[in-house]
Design a protein around this motif. Structure first.
Motif, PDB file in Angstrom:
ATOM      1  N   LEU A  69       0.806  -1.225   0.000  1.00 58.26           N
ATOM      2  CA  LEU A  69       0.000   0.000   0.000  1.00 58.26           C
ATOM      3  C   LEU A  69       0.842   1.278   0.000  1.00 58.26           C
ATOM      4  O   LEU A  69       0.509   2.217  -0.730  1.00 58.26           O
ATOM      5  CB  LEU A  69      -0.996  -0.023   1.160  1.00 58.26           C
ATOM      6  CG  LEU A  69      -2.101  -1.067   1.007  1.00 58.26           C
ATOM      7  CD1 LEU A  69      -2.986  -1.100   2.244  1.00 58.26           C
ATOM      8  CD2 LEU A  69      -2.922  -0.832  -0.248  1.00 58.26           C
ATOM      9  N   PRO A  70       1.945   1.368   0.755  1.00 54.11           N
ATOM     10  CA  PRO A  70       2.775   2.572   0.642  1.00 54.11           C
ATOM     11  C   PRO A  70       3.381   2.754  -0.755  1.00 54.11           C
ATOM     12  O   PRO A  70       3.522   3.882  -1.231  1.00 54.11           O
ATOM     13  CB  PRO A  70       3.872   2.365   1.689  1.00 54.11           C
ATOM     14  CG  PRO A  70       3.258   1.463   2.691  1.00 54.11           C
ATOM     15  CD  PRO A  70       2.355   0.550   1.901  1.00 54.11           C
ATOM     16  N   VAL A  76      -5.694  11.861  -7.688  1.00 49.63           N
ATOM     17  CA  VAL A  76      -6.295  12.198  -6.406  1.00 49.63           C
ATOM     18  C   VAL A  76      -7.474  11.258  -6.149  1.00 49.63           C
ATOM     19  O   VAL A  76      -8.444  11.244  -6.897  1.00 49.63           O
ATOM     20  CB  VAL A  76      -6.787  13.667  -6.386  1.00 49.63           C
ATOM     21  CG1 VAL A  76      -7.434  13.999  -5.060  1.00 49.63           C
ATOM     22  CG2 VAL A  76      -5.640  14.609  -6.684  1.00 49.63           C
ATOM     23  N   LEU A  77      -7.341  10.451  -5.113  1.00 51.31           N
ATOM     24  CA  LEU A  77      -8.399   9.545  -4.668  1.00 51.31           C
ATOM     25  C   LEU A  77      -8.410   9.535  -3.145  1.00 51.31           C
ATOM     26  O   LEU A  77      -7.354   9.684  -2.521  1.00 51.31           O
ATOM     27  CB  LEU A  77      -8.143   8.112  -5.141  1.00 51.31           C
ATOM     28  CG  LEU A  77      -8.456   7.746  -6.578  1.00 51.31           C
ATOM     29  CD1 LEU A  77      -7.987   6.323  -6.865  1.00 51.31           C
ATOM     30  CD2 LEU A  77      -9.937   7.844  -6.852  1.00 51.31           C
ATOM     31  N   GLU A  78      -9.579   9.360  -2.580  1.00 49.08           N
ATOM     32  CA  GLU A  78      -9.667   9.196  -1.131  1.00 49.08           C
ATOM     33  C   GLU A  78      -8.866   7.949  -0.735  1.00 49.08           C
ATOM     34  O   GLU A  78      -8.902   6.929  -1.421  1.00 49.08           O
ATOM     35  CB  GLU A  78     -11.131   9.032  -0.731  1.00 49.08           C
ATOM     36  CG  GLU A  78     -11.346   8.852   0.742  1.00 49.08           C
ATOM     37  CD  GLU A  78     -12.799   8.536   1.078  1.00 49.08           C
ATOM     38  OE1 GLU A  78     -13.034   8.103   2.218  1.00 49.08           O
ATOM     39  OE2 GLU A  78     -13.662   8.700   0.214  1.00 49.08           O
ATOM     40  N   GLN A  79      -8.119   8.039   0.357  1.00 51.97           N
ATOM     41  CA  GLN A  79      -7.207   6.963   0.741  1.00 51.97           C
ATOM     42  C   GLN A  79      -7.913   5.623   0.914  1.00 51.97           C
ATOM     43  O   GLN A  79      -7.415   4.594   0.457  1.00 51.97           O
ATOM     44  CB  GLN A  79      -6.440   7.317   2.009  1.00 51.97           C
ATOM     45  CG  GLN A  79      -5.393   6.267   2.346  1.00 51.97           C
ATOM     46  CD  GLN A  79      -4.452   6.708   3.440  1.00 51.97           C
ATOM     47  OE1 GLN A  79      -4.260   7.875   3.666  1.00 51.97           O
ATOM     48  NE2 GLN A  79      -3.881   5.748   4.130  1.00 51.97           N
ATOM     49  N   PHE A 130      -8.715   0.212  -1.063  1.00 48.67           N
ATOM     50  CA  PHE A 130      -9.665  -0.843  -1.414  1.00 48.67           C
ATOM     51  C   PHE A 130      -9.449  -1.298  -2.847  1.00 48.67           C
ATOM     52  O   PHE A 130      -9.356  -2.501  -3.127  1.00 48.67           O
ATOM     53  CB  PHE A 130     -11.101  -0.338  -1.208  1.00 48.67           C
ATOM     54  CG  PHE A 130     -12.149  -1.333  -1.615  1.00 48.67           C
ATOM     55  CD1 PHE A 130     -12.442  -2.415  -0.802  1.00 48.67           C
ATOM     56  CD2 PHE A 130     -12.838  -1.185  -2.805  1.00 48.67           C
ATOM     57  CE1 PHE A 130     -13.413  -3.339  -1.176  1.00 48.67           C
ATOM     58  CE2 PHE A 130     -13.797  -2.101  -3.183  1.00 48.67           C
ATOM     59  CZ  PHE A 130     -14.092  -3.180  -2.367  1.00 48.67           C
ATOM     60  N   ARG A 131      -9.348  -0.337  -3.764  1.00 46.68           N
ATOM     61  CA  ARG A 131      -9.161  -0.672  -5.178  1.00 46.68           C
ATOM     62  C   ARG A 131      -7.807  -1.326  -5.430  1.00 46.68           C
ATOM     63  O   ARG A 131      -7.685  -2.242  -6.248  1.00 46.68           O
ATOM     64  CB  ARG A 131      -9.330   0.582  -6.029  1.00 46.68           C
ATOM     65  CG  ARG A 131     -10.773   1.085  -6.031  1.00 46.68           C
ATOM     66  CD  ARG A 131     -10.943   2.366  -6.777  1.00 46.68           C
ATOM     67  NE  ARG A 131     -10.724   2.140  -8.210  1.00 46.68           N
ATOM     68  CZ  ARG A 131     -10.812   3.100  -9.121  1.00 46.68           C
ATOM     69  NH1 ARG A 131     -11.099   4.334  -8.758  1.00 46.68           N
ATOM     70  NH2 ARG A 131     -10.597   2.834 -10.389  1.00 46.68           N
ATOM     71  N   ALA A 134      -4.711  -6.227  -6.663  1.00 44.61           N
ATOM     72  CA  ALA A 134      -3.689  -7.220  -6.304  1.00 44.61           C
ATOM     73  C   ALA A 134      -4.283  -8.623  -6.235  1.00 44.61           C
ATOM     74  O   ALA A 134      -3.630  -9.595  -6.612  1.00 44.61           O
ATOM     75  CB  ALA A 134      -3.036  -6.849  -4.978  1.00 44.61           C
ATOM     76  N   THR A 135      -5.515  -8.723  -5.778  1.00 46.47           N
ATOM     77  CA  THR A 135      -6.178 -10.026  -5.703  1.00 46.47           C
ATOM     78  C   THR A 135      -6.432 -10.590  -7.097  1.00 46.47           C
ATOM     79  O   THR A 135      -6.264 -11.784  -7.331  1.00 46.47           O
ATOM     80  CB  THR A 135      -7.513  -9.905  -4.934  1.00 46.47           C
ATOM     81  OG1 THR A 135      -7.231  -9.433  -3.617  1.00 46.47           O
ATOM     82  CG2 THR A 135      -8.232 -11.238  -4.853  1.00 46.47           C
TER      83      THR A 135
END
Length: 83
Positions: free
Chosen positions: A36-37, A49-52, A57-58, A63-64
């Protein structure tokens, strides 16, 4: 010591580790606390720009569905968001 602690640098549109603590391929599977980092860093570099919460989640869904968590998967996810 976490072998995935790295400094990332963008060069000619690609990211690479400046000084990895251990010589490990960035294509190896990373845990969620590493993946994630990397995604957040690449998204910031791309100017997306996206909400964290939404981003994480996306990124985890991506990754899945595509090859698991790795630096390469993170790059592919950010490239997808940029398209």
């Amino acid at each position: 010591m976490n072998p995935w602690i790295i400094t990332l640098k963008i060069t000619r549109g690609w990211w690479h580790a400046e000084k990895p603590i251990f010589r490990r391929s960035l294509f190896e599977t990373a845990d969620q606390n590493t993946y994630l980092p990397i995604v957040r860093y690449l998204v910031a570099q791309a100017g997306i720009v996206l909400e964290q919460k939404n981003l994480e989640f996306r990124a985890l869904q991506w990754a899945t569905r595509y090859n698991g968590r790795s630096g390469r998967t993170a790059r592919q996810f950010v490239d997808f968001l940029s398209a």
